[in-house]
Design a protein around this motif. Structure first.
Motif, PDB file in Angstrom:
ATOM      1  N   TYR A 198       0.844  -1.198   0.000  1.00 43.93           N
ATOM      2  CA  TYR A 198       0.000   0.000   0.000  1.00 43.93           C
ATOM      3  C   TYR A 198       0.878   1.246   0.000  1.00 43.93           C
ATOM      4  CZ  TYR A 198       1.054   0.100   5.017  1.00 43.93           C
ATOM      5  OH  TYR A 198       1.700   0.112   6.227  1.00 43.93           O
TER       6      TYR A 198
ATOM      7  N   ASN B 188      -9.197   3.558  -3.640  1.00 43.79           N
ATOM      8  CA  ASN B 188      -9.239   2.152  -4.036  1.00 43.79           C
ATOM      9  C   ASN B 188     -10.248   1.961  -5.167  1.00 43.79           C
ATOM     10  OD1 ASN B 188      -7.327   1.105  -2.197  1.00 43.79           O
ATOM     11  ND2 ASN B 188      -8.825   1.238  -0.548  1.00 43.79           N
TER      12      ASN B 188
ATOM     13  N   HIS C 189     -11.618  -1.207  -6.337  1.00 45.15           N
ATOM     14  CA  HIS C 189     -12.580  -2.304  -6.266  1.00 45.15           C
ATOM     15  C   HIS C 189     -12.510  -2.944  -4.879  1.00 45.15           C
ATOM     16  CE1 HIS C 189      -9.025  -4.795  -6.880  1.00 45.15           C
ATOM     17  NE2 HIS C 189      -8.753  -4.076  -7.962  1.00 45.15           N
TER      18      HIS C 189
ATOM     19  N   ASP D  70      -9.114  -4.188  -3.643  1.00 46.25           N
ATOM     20  CA  ASP D  70      -8.000  -3.249  -3.748  1.00 46.25           C
ATOM     21  C   ASP D  70      -7.805  -2.538  -2.410  1.00 46.25           C
ATOM     22  OD1 ASP D  70      -6.079  -1.445  -4.470  1.00 46.25           O
ATOM     23  OD2 ASP D  70      -7.431  -0.139  -5.604  1.00 46.25           O
TER      24      ASP D  70
ATOM     25  N   SER E 225      -4.546  -1.060  -1.876  1.00 48.33           N
ATOM     26  CA  SER E 225      -3.188  -0.566  -2.093  1.00 48.33           C
ATOM     27  C   SER E 225      -3.098   0.942  -2.256  1.00 48.33           C
ATOM     28  CB  SER E 225      -2.589  -1.237  -3.340  1.00 48.33           C
ATOM     29  OG  SER E 225      -3.389  -0.977  -4.487  1.00 48.33           O
TER      30      SER E 225
ATOM     31  N   GLN F 233      -2.136   1.597 -10.026  1.00 48.88           N
ATOM     32  CA  GLN F 233      -3.243   0.890 -10.664  1.00 48.88           C
ATOM     33  C   GLN F 233      -3.264   1.244 -12.146  1.00 48.88           C
ATOM     34  OE1 GLN F 233      -5.143  -1.440  -9.952  1.00 48.88           O
ATOM     35  NE2 GLN F 233      -5.361  -1.579  -7.738  1.00 48.88           N
TER      36      GLN F 233
END
Length: 214
Positions: free
Chosen positions: A82, A117, A119, A122, A124, A149
């Motif tokens: 992250y 984020n 989804h 996700d 990170s 992403q």
């Protein structure tokens, strides 16, 4: 390979190496050398120490031609899963560089990790993005560009235009965003975004094709 590529590119296109602005990401951190390899790469292109990073100095400001670039190392904590911003370090940097920032006509933020984020699975994104934007709104930044992403993100927070850049990643099973942005001034912002689709065949008969989004 990256150093050779950029040196060749700059030589052919007559680009000043000082116009090469860098920002570390999650693949640039090393638990032993920290950001040593990344800094070697940065120096090999720019031939200065202006945009080198470590875990205690995780944010850099570089001003060129009335443009202020704030490069934020969201991997400074050496965590791959992250992003996070060293808010205290950033706060001190912005305070120290206040006059230089105020004199800049365009103010651009660069960071690797995304803000929101995408989804359910996700996790990170930048963990302290709220604190980041609360701090940034005092300095009237115009644009933020992020990667990580490989999908489209385009929105505004506190009058800062947030844009995803990304790059093609061969191992991904879904589509990849490829983005090009040209900033002529604060109110004249040109963007071209493409998605790379692996399940299509292009005009040369090769698997994968680009589709323009906007």
């Amino acid at each position: 390979k990256a150093t050779d590529f950029f040196k060749s590119l700059f030589e052919r296109l007559k680009i000043n190496s000082k116009n090469f602005i860098v920002c570390p990401g999650n693949h640039d951190c090393n638990t032993e050398k920290h950001f040593g390899d990344f800094n070697t790469f940065s120096y090999s292109i720019r031939e200065d120490h202006q945009l080198e990073f470590d875990i205690t100095n995780s944010n850099r400001i570089y001003i060129k031609d009335d443009i202020c670039f704030l490069s934020i190392n969201t991997a400074y904590q050496l965590e791959n899963s992250y992003g996070k911003v060293d808010i205290e370090n950033l706060q001190n940097l912005l305070r120290d560089k206040y006059k230089e920032i105020e004199s800049s006509k365009i103010r651009i933020i660069l960071c690797h990790h995304h803000i929101l984020n995408l989804h359910d699975k996700d996790s990170s994104a930048i963990k302290n993005s709220y604190q980041l934007f609360e701090l940034l709104k005092q300095y009237n930044f115009n644009f933020l560009f992020h990667a990580h992403q490989h999908s489209r993100q385009l929105f505004k927070i506190n009058n800062i235009q947030v844009n995803s850049t990304s790059s093609l990643l061969e191992t991904r099973t879904n589509s990849n965003l490829i983005a090009y942005y040209e900033i002529r001034d604060v109110d004249n912002f040109v963007k071209e975004e493409y998605t790379f689709l692996k399940d299509e065949t292009n005009s040369n008969g090769r698997q994968g094709s680009y589709r323009k989004l906007c």
